[in-house]
Write an enzyme that holds these catalytic residues in place. Structure first.
Site, short mmCIF file in Angstrom:
data_model
loop_
_atom_site.label_atom_id
_atom_site.label_comp_id
_atom_site.label_asym_id
_atom_site.label_seq_id
_atom_site.Cartn_x
_atom_site.Cartn_y
_atom_site.Cartn_z
NE ARG A 133 -58.60 83.68 104.81
CZ ARG A 133 -58.51 84.19 103.48
NH1 ARG A 133 -58.73 85.10 103.02
NH2 ARG A 133 -57.78 83.23 102.59
CD GLU B 275 -65.68 86.18 104.25
OE1 GLU B 275 -65.22 85.65 103.14
OE2 GLU B 275 -65.27 87.20 104.81
CG HIS C 229 -63.39 87.53 100.64
ND1 HIS C 229 -63.22 86.77 101.67
CD2 HIS C 229 -62.03 87.67 100.13
CE1 HIS C 229 -62.00 86.52 102.06
NE2 HIS C 229 -61.14 86.91 100.89
CD GLN C 230 -65.92 94.18 95.25
OE1 GLN C 230 -67.17 94.19 95.74
NE2 GLN C 230 -65.46 95.06 94.27
#
Length: 328
Positions: free
Chosen positions: A230, A259, A291-292
């Site tokens: 996070r 994000e 965030h992949q």
């Protein structure tokens, strides 16, 4: 049962459409993120399916309850974007506690290898027929000490990968694993003695900005920071300053604390107004991805099946296996 599905991406539809027929649910897909303004799309639905960057605050919860939604099904493990206290007694919340620890752990190691061995630079150079090796020197991971913060499923898989590389592991967790084949130490000790630090813990009041100016000051010069958990675990301003001063040699960031305004969308024709993100993206020793880390076929399949299973438990009036409560 009607389901409103928010923040939809093409890869979401592929896997949910694959399994939804087995459950007999009707899904309406929306590209908009779930928040107090878009909650109206869920009117008439029993369930709202949401993701990590939706804003499910007190106002949104009240709107969902007003529109007859009884369940928010998070199709992710994290739920720090849900006001669980506001939801209590009004709307039930479930999540997907684990979908593929291997996906995230393997991706984290990929980021480390890329930063250390300058794979991204080499790729760009050779596409322009530049085969010069200057500036591409890395270091052996074998024998280096990696500090792993959080030893849940993902953290433990990542530790196994690191040990396979011959790395020494220091671990920190408020709830240590019994009989672990690696050493648990204090967070301060981990910061002082790690060549690389990787974050694999949830975002809570206790972990917010755990990597701040003080923690960075304790670290070795030339440390590498990895975060696939996070964004708000790291104070981005402190990180940027340490990168500029070369206190931190490199960072692999699959998450960013602001994000929600940017990730999962195409902003390539836009001037990014977040100066910190823009500067991080442009630093040669920083690798930012959107965030992949979770994005594998196995993980997407597990997310869809577990989310639909969570919804079926709710539809059948069964105990909710993956319910999020105030004390979660």
């Amino acid at each position: 049962m009607k389901i409103s599905f928010f923040d939809t991406k093409p890869y979401d539809r592929i896997f949910f459409d694959k399994f939804v027929g087995d459950y007999g649910f009707e899904i309406e897909y929306y590209e908009e993120k779930l928040n107090a303004h878009t909650a109206v799309f869920a009117k008439g639905s029993a369930v709202a399916v949401a993701f990590v960057n939706d804003t499910i605050d007190k106002e949104c919860i009240a709107k969902l309850e007003e529109y007859g939604v009884g369940l928010v099904a998070m199709r992710c493990a994290g739920f720090n974007n849900v006001d669980v206290n506001a939801a209590a007694g009004k709307v039930k919340v479930v999540r997907v506690p684990a979908y593929s620890p291997y996906a995230v752990a393997e991706y984290t190691m990929g980021m480390l290898l890329t930063i250390n061995r300058k794979l991204h630079k080499a790729y760009n150079r050779t596409r322009e027929y530049n085969f010069n090796l200057n500036g591409l020197t890395g270091f052996d991971l074998h024998g280096k000490t990696i500090g792993v913060v959080g030893t849940g499923k993902i953290g433990r898989v990542f530790i196994d990968i690191c040990r396979g590389f011959g790395m020494n592991v220091l671990a920190y967790d408020l709830y240590p694993v019994n009989d672990a084949p690696y050493e648990y130490v204090s967070f301060e000790h981990l910061c002082r003695n790690s060549d690389i630090i990787s974050l694999h813990c949830p975002l809570t009041r206790q972990t917010y900005h755990m990597i701040d100016e003080l923690a960075i000051g304790r670290m070795k010069d030339g440390v590498i920071i990895l975060n696939t958990s996070r964004g708000a675990l790291i104070d981005s301003e402190a990180l940027l300053e340490a990168l500029k001063e070369k206190k931190i040699a490199g960072a692999g960031l699959d998450v960013y604390e602001e994000e929600a305004d940017f990730f999962y969308e195409d902003w390539s024709d836009t001037v990014i107004k977040d100066d910190i993100l823009a500067r991080l993206v442009n630093l040669p020793n920083v690798l930012v991805s959107s965030h992949q880390a979770f994005l594998t076929e196995e993980a997407l399949s597990n997310i869809a099946e577990t989310t639909l299973s969570n919804i079926k438990e709710y539809a059948d009036g069964m105990p909710l296996t993956n319910e999020v409560t105030i004390n979660a």
